[in-house]
Design an enzyme around this catalytic site. Sequence first.
Site, mmCIF file in Angstrom:
data_model
loop_
_atom_site.group_PDB
_atom_site.id
_atom_site.type_symbol
_atom_site.label_atom_id
_atom_site.label_comp_id
_atom_site.label_asym_id
_atom_site.label_seq_id
_atom_site.Cartn_x
_atom_site.Cartn_y
_atom_site.Cartn_z
ATOM 1 N N GLU A 185 0.816 -1.211 0.000
ATOM 2 C CA GLU A 185 0.000 0.000 0.000
ATOM 3 C C GLU A 185 0.854 1.268 0.000
ATOM 4 O O GLU A 185 1.458 1.611 1.015
ATOM 5 C CB GLU A 185 -0.935 0.030 1.210
ATOM 6 C CG GLU A 185 -1.865 1.235 1.180
ATOM 7 C CD GLU A 185 -2.866 1.245 2.305
ATOM 8 O OE1 GLU A 185 -3.830 2.027 2.213
ATOM 9 O OE2 GLU A 185 -2.706 0.480 3.285
ATOM 10 N N GLU A 280 -12.022 2.268 3.797
ATOM 11 C CA GLU A 280 -10.927 2.719 4.641
ATOM 12 C C GLU A 280 -11.077 4.218 4.940
ATOM 13 O O GLU A 280 -10.290 5.050 4.509
ATOM 14 C CB GLU A 280 -9.594 2.431 3.953
ATOM 15 C CG GLU A 280 -8.360 2.765 4.753
ATOM 16 C CD GLU A 280 -7.947 1.716 5.749
ATOM 17 O OE1 GLU A 280 -8.798 0.872 6.127
ATOM 18 O OE2 GLU A 280 -6.788 1.730 6.158
#
Length: 305
Positions: A185, A280
Amino acid sequence: MKRSEFIKSSALFGLSLTGGSSVLASGRSGSGRAEKTFNLDYAPHAGMFAAHAGDNFIDQIKFMHDQGFRSIEDNGLVKRPIALQEEIGKTLASLGMTMGVFVVDKGGNGANTLAAGKQEYIDIFLNGCRQAVEAAKRVNAKWVTVVPGDFERNLPIGIQTGNVIEALRRGAEILEPHRLIMVLEPLSDTPNLFLRNTDQTHLICKGVNSPSCKILYDIYHMQKNEGNLIPTMEKCWDEIAYIQIGDNPGRKEPTTGEINYRNLFKYIDSKGYKGVLGMEHGNSIPGKSGELALIKAYRDVDSFK
């Protein structure tokens, strides 16, 4: 009518007037009419619906299911008691739900940087991979998030990149036999982080050359770091295995910022993406009204067909 019942009734009526679902499912699987599923597979996380479902994570999962969600995320899964991990796994299996990403524990996003090439940092990462394998078995997970850490600024960038690739190859050797995918990520939280952009992550995945090392494309972070979302996703699509959501500015639900999520979701669907999209982000409005607004926002942006 009791005051509490009136307030609840008014909130639901207001939701129906604004185009949301006219009935909010009860939050206890089997005890009320479940809402229809979404076109894409969105995954809430713990606490996102606590005002409706209470503090118990299992009850929250059941509530998510009744609102039409079919996946969850749980970044801190490996730090939960094993008994709770097992209960989460059983609950998801009984509801036909999927566990999205959880984070490989290596001491924090910036800590123990793999760019340094130090054996003690690599050992911490590899131990985190082994721990992730065991946790994944309990919840039938397929993806784990990896953040390589901060820059090691006393080394040339090429050497740092080589160090990261070598460490991730060793991690992939642990995960690959279990068909577990670490998704790298790139983040926008601080410029000190080594992994910042999609093309950089794409390069690293090519270098690792393993089905267990792919990209986690977080739309919020990449809007901040690079923009040009759809063209960049298109160029790097062959290495993207997981997607996360958050509007910008604010990192709240879609429709609260500048990102055209309906158009993005239409593109993602056109690519044949069947994976999880992790929610998220936070809620823009606190309490039950905020949770209803969040559900409505997802219904709105999911109506791309």
